[in-house]
Structure formats: C-alpha cells, structure tokens
Design a protein around this motif. Sequence first.
Motif, PDB file in Angstrom:
ATOM      1  N   SER A 147      -5.579 -21.741 -19.485  1.00  0.00           N
ATOM      2  CA  SER A 147      -5.087 -20.434 -19.025  1.00  0.00           C
ATOM      3  C   SER A 147      -5.360 -20.309 -17.529  1.00  0.00           C
ATOM      4  CB  SER A 147      -5.773 -19.292 -19.782  1.00  0.00           C
ATOM      5  OG  SER A 147      -5.453 -19.342 -21.162  1.00  0.00           O
ATOM      6  N   GLU A 148      -4.433 -19.707 -16.791  1.00  0.00           N
ATOM      7  CA  GLU A 148      -4.578 -19.522 -15.351  1.00  0.00           C
ATOM      8  C   GLU A 148      -4.130 -18.111 -14.989  1.00  0.00           C
ATOM      9  OE1 GLU A 148      -3.676 -24.171 -14.036  1.00  0.00           O
ATOM     10  OE2 GLU A 148      -2.188 -22.600 -13.619  1.00  0.00           O
ATOM     11  N   SER A 149      -4.618 -17.631 -13.845  1.00  0.00           N
ATOM     12  CA  SER A 149      -4.237 -16.277 -13.443  1.00  0.00           C
ATOM     13  C   SER A 149      -4.361 -16.095 -11.928  1.00  0.00           C
ATOM     14  CB  SER A 149      -5.119 -15.239 -14.138  1.00  0.00           C
ATOM     15  OG  SER A 149      -6.455 -15.344 -13.695  1.00  0.00           O
ATOM     16  N   LEU A 150      -3.684 -15.098 -11.410  1.00  0.00           N
ATOM     17  CA  LEU A 150      -3.788 -14.654 -10.022  1.00  0.00           C
ATOM     18  C   LEU A 150      -3.764 -13.139 -10.036  1.00  0.00           C
ATOM     19  CD1 LEU A 150      -1.423 -16.859  -7.822  1.00  0.00           C
ATOM     20  CD2 LEU A 150      -3.911 -16.735  -7.689  1.00  0.00           C
ATOM     21  N   SER A 151      -4.563 -12.511  -9.178  1.00  0.00           N
ATOM     22  CA  SER A 151      -4.584 -11.052  -9.172  1.00  0.00           C
ATOM     23  C   SER A 151      -4.832 -10.506  -7.776  1.00  0.00           C
ATOM     24  CB  SER A 151      -5.667 -10.530 -10.124  1.00  0.00           C
ATOM     25  OG  SER A 151      -6.949 -10.976  -9.710  1.00  0.00           O
ATOM     26  N   GLN A 152      -4.427  -9.258  -7.565  1.00  0.00           N
ATOM     27  CA  GLN A 152      -4.675  -8.551  -6.320  1.00  0.00           C
ATOM     28  C   GLN A 152      -4.708  -7.055  -6.601  1.00  0.00           C
ATOM     29  OE1 GLN A 152      -2.625  -7.741  -1.923  1.00  0.00           O
ATOM     30  NE2 GLN A 152      -2.318  -9.731  -2.902  1.00  0.00           N
ATOM     31  N   SER A 153      -5.635  -6.371  -5.950  1.00  0.00           N
ATOM     32  CA  SER A 153      -5.731  -4.918  -6.092  1.00  0.00           C
ATOM     33  C   SER A 153      -4.868  -4.232  -5.039  1.00  0.00           C
ATOM     34  CB  SER A 153      -7.186  -4.473  -5.949  1.00  0.00           C
ATOM     35  OG  SER A 153      -7.976  -5.007  -7.001  1.00  0.00           O
ATOM     36  N   VAL A 154      -4.323  -3.083  -5.397  1.00  0.00           N
ATOM     37  CA  VAL A 154      -3.458  -2.346  -4.479  1.00  0.00           C
ATOM     38  C   VAL A 154      -3.611  -0.852  -4.755  1.00  0.00           C
ATOM     39  CG1 VAL A 154      -1.471  -2.501  -6.051  1.00  0.00           C
ATOM     40  CG2 VAL A 154      -1.089  -2.109  -3.608  1.00  0.00           C
ATOM     41  N   THR A 155      -3.543  -0.065  -3.704  1.00  0.00           N
ATOM     42  CA  THR A 155      -3.608   1.386  -3.855  1.00  0.00           C
ATOM     43  C   THR A 155      -2.204   1.961  -3.733  1.00  0.00           C
ATOM     44  OG1 THR A 155      -5.844   1.497  -2.952  1.00  0.00           O
ATOM     45  CG2 THR A 155      -4.544   3.528  -2.922  1.00  0.00           C
ATOM     46  N   ILE A 156      -1.795   2.736  -4.737  1.00  0.00           N
ATOM     47  CA  ILE A 156      -0.482   3.368  -4.726  1.00  0.00           C
ATOM     48  C   ILE A 156      -0.634   4.749  -4.095  1.00  0.00           C
ATOM     49  CG2 ILE A 156       1.519   4.005  -6.105  1.00  0.00           C
ATOM     50  CD1 ILE A 156       0.728   1.055  -6.303  1.00  0.00           C
ATOM     51  N   PRO A 157       0.022   5.025  -2.965  1.00  0.00           N
ATOM     52  CA  PRO A 157      -0.127   6.324  -2.301  1.00  0.00           C
ATOM     53  C   PRO A 157       0.223   7.482  -3.239  1.00  0.00           C
ATOM     54  CG  PRO A 157       1.039   4.781  -0.893  1.00  0.00           C
ATOM     55  CD  PRO A 157       0.941   4.129  -2.237  1.00  0.00           C
ATOM     56  N   ALA A 158      -0.543   8.550  -3.143  1.00  0.00           N
ATOM     57  CA  ALA A 158      -0.313   9.702  -4.014  1.00  0.00           C
ATOM     58  C   ALA A 158       1.048  10.336  -3.759  1.00  0.00           C
ATOM     59  CB  ALA A 158      -1.422  10.731  -3.810  1.00  0.00           C
ATOM     60  N   ASN A 159       1.546  10.221  -2.517  1.00  0.00           N
ATOM     61  CA  ASN A 159       2.829  10.844  -2.193  1.00  0.00           C
ATOM     62  C   ASN A 159       3.983   9.848  -2.176  1.00  0.00           C
ATOM     63  OD1 ASN A 159       1.849   9.536   0.036  1.00  0.00           O
ATOM     64  ND2 ASN A 159       2.505  11.080   1.519  1.00  0.00           N
ATOM     65  N   ALA A 160       3.782   8.687  -2.804  1.00  0.00           N
ATOM     66  CA  ALA A 160       4.885   7.725  -2.928  1.00  0.00           C
ATOM     67  C   ALA A 160       5.995   8.342  -3.775  1.00  0.00           C
ATOM     68  CB  ALA A 160       4.379   6.441  -3.573  1.00  0.00           C
ATOM     69  N   LYS A 161       7.234   8.073  -3.404  1.00  0.00           N
ATOM     70  CA  LYS A 161       8.356   8.663  -4.141  1.00  0.00           C
ATOM     71  C   LYS A 161       8.685   7.868  -5.396  1.00  0.00           C
ATOM     72  CE  LYS A 161      10.507  10.842  -0.107  1.00  0.00           C
ATOM     73  NZ  LYS A 161      11.726  10.936   0.749  1.00  0.00           N
ATOM     74  N   THR A 162       8.987   6.605  -5.222  1.00  0.00           N
ATOM     75  CA  THR A 162       9.312   5.753  -6.379  1.00  0.00           C
ATOM     76  C   THR A 162       8.602   4.409  -6.217  1.00  0.00           C
ATOM     77  OG1 THR A 162      11.319   5.017  -5.229  1.00  0.00           O
ATOM     78  CG2 THR A 162      11.557   6.815  -6.815  1.00  0.00           C
ATOM     79  N   THR A 196      -5.142  -3.084 -10.274  1.00  0.00           N
ATOM     80  CA  THR A 196      -5.089  -4.530 -10.062  1.00  0.00           C
ATOM     81  C   THR A 196      -3.883  -5.101 -10.783  1.00  0.00           C
ATOM     82  OG1 THR A 196      -7.490  -4.722  -9.853  1.00  0.00           O
ATOM     83  CG2 THR A 196      -6.275  -6.730 -10.403  1.00  0.00           C
ATOM     84  N   LEU A 197      -3.078  -5.862 -10.053  1.00  0.00           N
ATOM     85  CA  LEU A 197      -1.938  -6.576 -10.643  1.00  0.00           C
ATOM     86  C   LEU A 197      -2.401  -7.974 -11.000  1.00  0.00           C
ATOM     87  CD1 LEU A 197       0.801  -5.534  -8.065  1.00  0.00           C
ATOM     88  CD2 LEU A 197       0.078  -4.322 -10.132  1.00  0.00           C
TER      89      LEU A 197
END
Length: 439
Positions: A336-351, A414-415
């Motif tokens: 099994s293998e994986s890759l990941s990264q964390s990201v912050t989604i802005p509260a005022n993002a539209k879509t 985290t994606l």
Amino acid sequence: MAVRTRIPLVALSAVVGAATLASAPASSAATRFATYDAIVALDNCSGSLVRFPGAADTDKALVLTNGHCIGTMPEPSTFVYDKAVTRSATVLGGSDAHTVTKLTLDRLQYATMTGTDVAVYRSTSTYAQLAAKNVTARPLAATHPSDETSIDIPSGYWKQHYGCAINGFVYRLKEGGYTMNDSIRYSTCQTPHGSSGSPIVDATSGTVIGINNTGNDDGKRCTLDNPCEVDAAGNVSVHQGQSYGQQTYPLTACFTAGRIDLGLKGCTLFGATPAQPPTDPTPTPTPDTNLLVNGDFESGTRGWGGTTGAITTDVTYAAHGGAAKAWLGGNGRRVSESLSQSVTIPANAKTPTLTYWSRVVTAETGSRAYDTFSLDVVDGTSTKRVASASNLDASSDYVRHTVDLSAYKGRSVTLRFSESEDADLATSFLVDDVSVTAG
C-alpha cells in the motif's frame, strides 16, 4: 546535469564557478570587454566574475557558475545557502585567455539545481582590489533577455568561445530528476563538456545574461546529459546536439549588501522565504489560485508527505504536464502507498473545488477489482472517501476529476491519495496537476 558545460555528468563533482569582476561602480561598469576578460577557469568547469546592480567597490567580488559545479550536485528540491568553503579559481583576460590573477573563494552564497542551475561564490578580494589588477567584473543583467540576441559563450576551462544567438526559451527543461524553467536555447552553439558554468554574454554589451549548463548528447529522453524540452501543454520533445543555458536575471532580485539574501521581497530562487500571509483573517481568495503547494509535483516532495519515491520524473509513463507526477503502485506485489497534503479552505470561498488528473495502467485482466485507489478527505477524526478507482478503470490517457469541497469551508483538512495492490500483476495509479481553488 547534462551540461554542455561540464565534464560528463557522471563525474560532475565540479568545482566552484568563477565570475567576471568589475572594479568600476555598477553605474559606470565597462561596456567593452575582450573575449576572456573576467572569465574564470575551474578544474572541471567554467565561470565568470560578475557584478550585481548596486554592488559597491568595497564588496567582495562574486563568481558565477553552475550548481552542478560545486563538488557534489545538489539533489532535486534542495539548495545550498551561505556555506563556508575553500576553493581557488583562475581569472583570465584578453583575447588570448591569459592568466591575470588567482582568486580564493571562501563562501558559497547560494547553489541549486532546482528551477535553474546556478551557484554564486564569494571571493576574498574586493572589486576595488581586483580593479588595481586591471580586472573588471562583468555586469549582471537585471532583465529577461530577448530572443535572437547575439551571444558569446567564453569557456575558461577550454579557453575557447562559442558564438551564436538565442533561439527561443524553453518552458521547462527536464534532465534526470532536475527541472529548469524558462531555459535559454541556442541557435548553433554546441558547447562541450567542461564548458559548464560559462557565462552567456550579450555580444553587444558584454553583459552576462545567463549561464551555459547542459546539452543533449545522445538523443535520449529526459536523462542526465540528455535533457528534453517540455512545453506548457506538457508535450515533450528531444533535440540531439542542442545546448541550453539558464537565465541569471532572477538572481538580481535576491542581492543586497554584497550578498544573496533569500529573504528579500521579490526573490524567487528556490528556497526563498515565502511571502507572509495577509493579516486579514478572512481575505477574499483569488478564484483560480491553487491553495495546494507544489500541486504539479515539479518541486519534488515539497508540500507532500507519504511513501518515499512516489513523486517521480521516471519517463516510463508521461506526466500530465511538465516532467513530474505522483506514481502510486506499479509494484506487482502486496503493498500500500499514499501521498497526502493539508490545506485550509477559506471560510469565504464561493465554490471550493479539488481538481486532479489521473491515469490507471494495469497488467490485471478480468472483471474483478484486484488493485484499488482512493482519495480521502481527512477532517479531524472524520475521514470521507470522495473518489475511488481500480484496475478496472485503466485508460490510455489522463482523465480529469473534480470534487466539491464546500462542506469544508473554514476548515483545515488533509487530502490523501492511497492505493493498495494484491500479490500479483501490477497496477499503476498516476496522479498529476492537483489543485484546490476557492472558486
């Protein structure tokens, strides 16, 4: 790297590069030079004495060469910064490449082979001291050169020079694990090994506009000593015998008080301090800005965590764009293998939307899903699977996928891309050009 300016890359433990010095202030830098004035000879590379805009006569003179000429080639996605060294270099001059003086280099101010191929050394002599020996450094241009500019490439190593013209700029140049951006292509100059680090000189002004660094020896594709060209659409082309160089004007935005400073605003060299985030806690996000770091994988593992070796420039399977991609699986055994990264989604993002391109290549047959792939969004202790695939989804090209992330506005998540193979017959899951946009 595959440099037209180096000894075979295999033996490229090149020495520090030298640069062309000037003693006159930048504002009155000489505009006429003999062919080898301020050209530097190293034991297996070339270089030049250069003077940055704004440099003072009392500044220690700087020598410019390739990153692959510093002794040990920097690994992809790494750089060397402000390191004490002990190197020697010979400064040449005139039209006959005679020795003018010797230099001692005591500090490697910066070196990298990521995004470009450059090294800047500091000497123990000031520009004023060199001026007393009739050595004038070459001015370093602060702007992007123009296509079809007539150029001269004098090699201190060979004591030969090569004249031709710029023949366009390469969006990305890929060589082994290294990627260089906006590289200079030459019309007819076929610079040999050993000429690595030679300055690319504007033939009219004598100003340094780049550094000679590589060429395609054998017509191979994207390997060391055989760089390939990658256009903005990801198309790859190979030109045997073609030589290339790297632009040097970006260095000038990183120079102050006689040294390279990666913390300067506007400095874009690899390793430069990233811009500070805005103070507004809820800034209006730019709809098309990628909120992920290194979503195209061209900067190696930067921003990503997970299985070692999963990000690669291996040419067995092409990337969707550029030279790098994520390659999960392809082992043909239970793993099994994986890759990941964390990201912050802005509260005022539209879509807010996650977009990625994937391709599945498999040796499996039949109608059973033996090898599987998944994309999960991890939100604290909660994990949601938002996409999946298997060996049944094999394709001959990349397929675009989108995921709505509206449920995660104002949250850091985290994606995680994962794959799992069974004990027999390999399936490769290729992922590239991953982005998260605010919409």
